[in-house]
Design an enzyme around this catalytic site. Structure first.
Site, PDB file in Angstrom:
ATOM      1  N   HIS A  82       2.095   9.937   1.955  1.00 53.66           N
ATOM      2  CA  HIS A  82       2.513   8.807   1.114  1.00 53.66           C
ATOM      3  C   HIS A  82       2.596   9.252  -0.343  1.00 53.66           C
ATOM      4  O   HIS A  82       1.741   9.979  -0.828  1.00 53.66           O
ATOM      5  CB  HIS A  82       1.489   7.662   1.227  1.00 53.66           C
ATOM      6  N   SER A 183      -3.506  -1.888  -1.505  1.00 56.96           N
ATOM      7  CA  SER A 183      -2.164  -2.054  -0.933  1.00 56.96           C
ATOM      8  C   SER A 183      -1.769  -0.813  -0.121  1.00 56.96           C
ATOM      9  O   SER A 183      -1.351  -0.914   1.041  1.00 56.96           O
ATOM     10  CB  SER A 183      -1.171  -2.290  -2.083  1.00 56.96           C
ATOM     11  N   LYS A 187      -2.154  -0.262   4.395  1.00 61.77           N
ATOM     12  CA  LYS A 187      -1.000   0.087   5.244  1.00 61.77           C
ATOM     13  C   LYS A 187      -1.234   1.416   5.963  1.00 61.77           C
ATOM     14  O   LYS A 187      -0.888   1.571   7.128  1.00 61.77           O
ATOM     15  CB  LYS A 187       0.269   0.169   4.381  1.00 61.77           C
TER      16      LYS A 187
HETATM   17  N1  URA Z   1       2.933   1.293  -3.492  1.00 61.13           N
HETATM   18  C1  URA Z   1       2.358   0.403  -2.678  1.00 61.13           C
HETATM   19  O1  URA Z   1       2.542   0.431  -1.467  1.00 61.13           O
HETATM   20  N2  URA Z   1       1.577  -0.535  -3.243  1.00 61.13           N
HETATM   21  C2  URA Z   1       1.336  -0.632  -4.547  1.00 61.13           C
HETATM   22  O2  URA Z   1       0.615  -1.493  -4.979  1.00 61.13           O
HETATM   23  C3  URA Z   1       1.956   0.315  -5.381  1.00 61.13           C
HETATM   24  C4  URA Z   1       2.744   1.276  -4.824  1.00 61.13           C
END
Ligand code: URA
Length: 435
Positions: A82, A183, A187
């Site tokens: 990521h 955040s 995920k």
């Molecule tokens: N990318 C994300 O998935 N969430 C964020 O808050 C910032 C960047």
């Protein structure tokens, strides 16, 4: 529980507990707590912060807002990657096939670009026929078959983040360390891979520009991941200028293919190999960086990484011939040189402004509803520290629609500072954070 008490508590700088954070996330996802109250809490979090325990608790509440992916049908070590987002960042297009060629399974959900940042999905969709939407079963089958798949985020993966991110985007609450960390990590954890390597950008094109904030973000995300059973490492990398020379969608794909095919030594290759080597170490494929780097170099030199990329493209409906013939990609009607107004060294590039200039040409979105043009973008000719003569090319703009062209040029030129003194070279990799 009353939500206004939770807002008051955070406004006064007090710590929220797991029960309160569950109440917040659950109530928001169910539509019981309205946007205006959540906006107030988000702003209080931006201003007052959260400690590590709270950030972990918020991440847990967000993970529990929807079902986790079940990747148990994929045999082998499953790894994800990521990036916190930047300009000209094509590393996924290199890292995913490289790591798959070394024997790890790369199962990745990517996002779209918004504002000045680019998104992997938009880049992949510039390949004729490439599909980024598959149901979970087909995604799992695809990863099992060729070792990698990159798709769009499914609707039910962390529904809390979908709602919260959309609200943060319009309420000035994106730039918050605990909100970004929860955040991203909710995920990644819900995705169900065995490991993830995070590319945390730092500098004037990053979400959190200050190096100390980027390191703090990387550090907390690594700790959240490892605490939740997801092997996590982070690499803090420079975003004080675009990564690579191409900003745009088809242009980025072309650049990634070029680096893999012709084994070009460049910043994108260095960052990609650093990230990929961490993935191989977490996956137990290699024991050391030097061993991993040797293996990765061999996968490029032998062409195996490029073959993996072609296999993924074919498996997802795209034309795999693109790896041999990039003329298949969409190309803009016009290529226009943008030249320097004075002579000197490029001493600063305001990276987010360069990204915005590319978005103005149509390569990115100003709002989620904007339709992007896959062919357009910017190819940079001068980078930090380069000497440029007055009238010499700073960049080539690939243009289809001239509507915002002048504004894009003005933004781009304003982003470049040209001075008499050559700037110090910046590191490309600042630090690596492992457990
Ligand atoms: N990318 C994300 O998935 N969430 C964020 O808050 C910032 C960047």
């Amino acid at each position: 529980m009353v939500f206004t008490d939770i807002i008051e508590k955070k406004k006064n700088g007090l710590k929220l507990n797991q029960e309160e954070l569950n109440f917040f996330i659950d109530g928001y996802v169910k539509g019981i707590i309205p946007d205006y109250q959540v906006s107030a809490l988000l702003m209080a979090i931006v201003l007052k912060g959260m400690d590590e325990e709270e950030t972990v608790a918020l991440t847990s509440a967000m993970i529990d807002s929807g079902p986790r992916m079940d990747l148990s049908g994929i045999k082998g070590f499953k790894v994800d990657k990521h990036s916190t987002g930047g300009v000209g960042d094509d590393t996924t297009l290199l890292v995913a096939p490289l790591v798959a060629a070394c024997g790890c399974k790369v199962a990745k959900m990517s996002g779209r670009g918004l504002g000045f940042t680019g998104g992997t999905l938009d880049k992949l969709e510039s390949i004729p026929g490439f599909n980024v939407f598959f149901d979970n079963e087909t995604f799992i089958k695809n990863v099992s078959k060729v070792g990698l798949s990159i798709i769009g985020q499914t609707q039910d993966l962390v529904p809390a983040d979908k709602k919260l991110y959309a609200l943060r985007d319009v309420t000035g609450t994106v730039q918050s360390l605990p909100l970004i960390a929860s955040s991203i990590m909710s995920k990644k954890i819900a995705m169900g891979t065995d490991a993830v390597v995070l590319d945390v950008k730092t500098g004037n094109g990053a979400l959190l520009p200050a190096l100390k904030d980027s390191i703090k973000l990387a550090d907390i995300m690594v700790r959240i991941g490892n605490a939740k059973g997801l092997k996590t490492a982070a690499v803090v990398t420079d975003m004080n200028q675009p990564l690579g020379n191409c900003i745009g969608n088809a242009l980025s794909v072309e650049e990634a293919i070029h680096v893999l095919k012709d084994n070009i030594e460049c910043d994108i290759k260095t960052v990609s190999l650093t990230l990929a080597s961490k993935m191989l170490i977490l996956g137990g494929i290699c024991e050391s960086d030097s061993e991993a780097m040797m293996m990765l170099e061999e996968k490029i030199a032998s062409g195996q990484a490029l073959v993996k990329l072609a296999q993924m493209i074919k498996n997802q409906g795209g034309d795999p011939n693109v790896v041999d013939d990039t003329s298949i990609l969409p190309h803009a009607k016009e290529q226009i040189s943008v030249c320097a107004d004075s002579s000197g060294y490029v001493s600063e590039i305001i990276t987010h402004e360069v990204g915005s200039a590319a978005s103005l040409l149509g390569a990115g979105r100003m709002t989620k509803e904007d339709v992007i043009d896959p062919a357009v973008g910017i190819v940079i000719k001068k980078r930090l520290g380069d000497y440029v003569k007055k009238g010499e090319e700073l960049a080539i703009f690939h243009v289809n629609d001239k509507k915002n062209f002048e504004e894009a040029v003005a933004r781009f030129k304003k982003a470049y500072t040209i001075s008499k003194v050559q700037p110090d070279e910046l590191p490309l990799i600042y630090t690596v954070i492992e457990e």
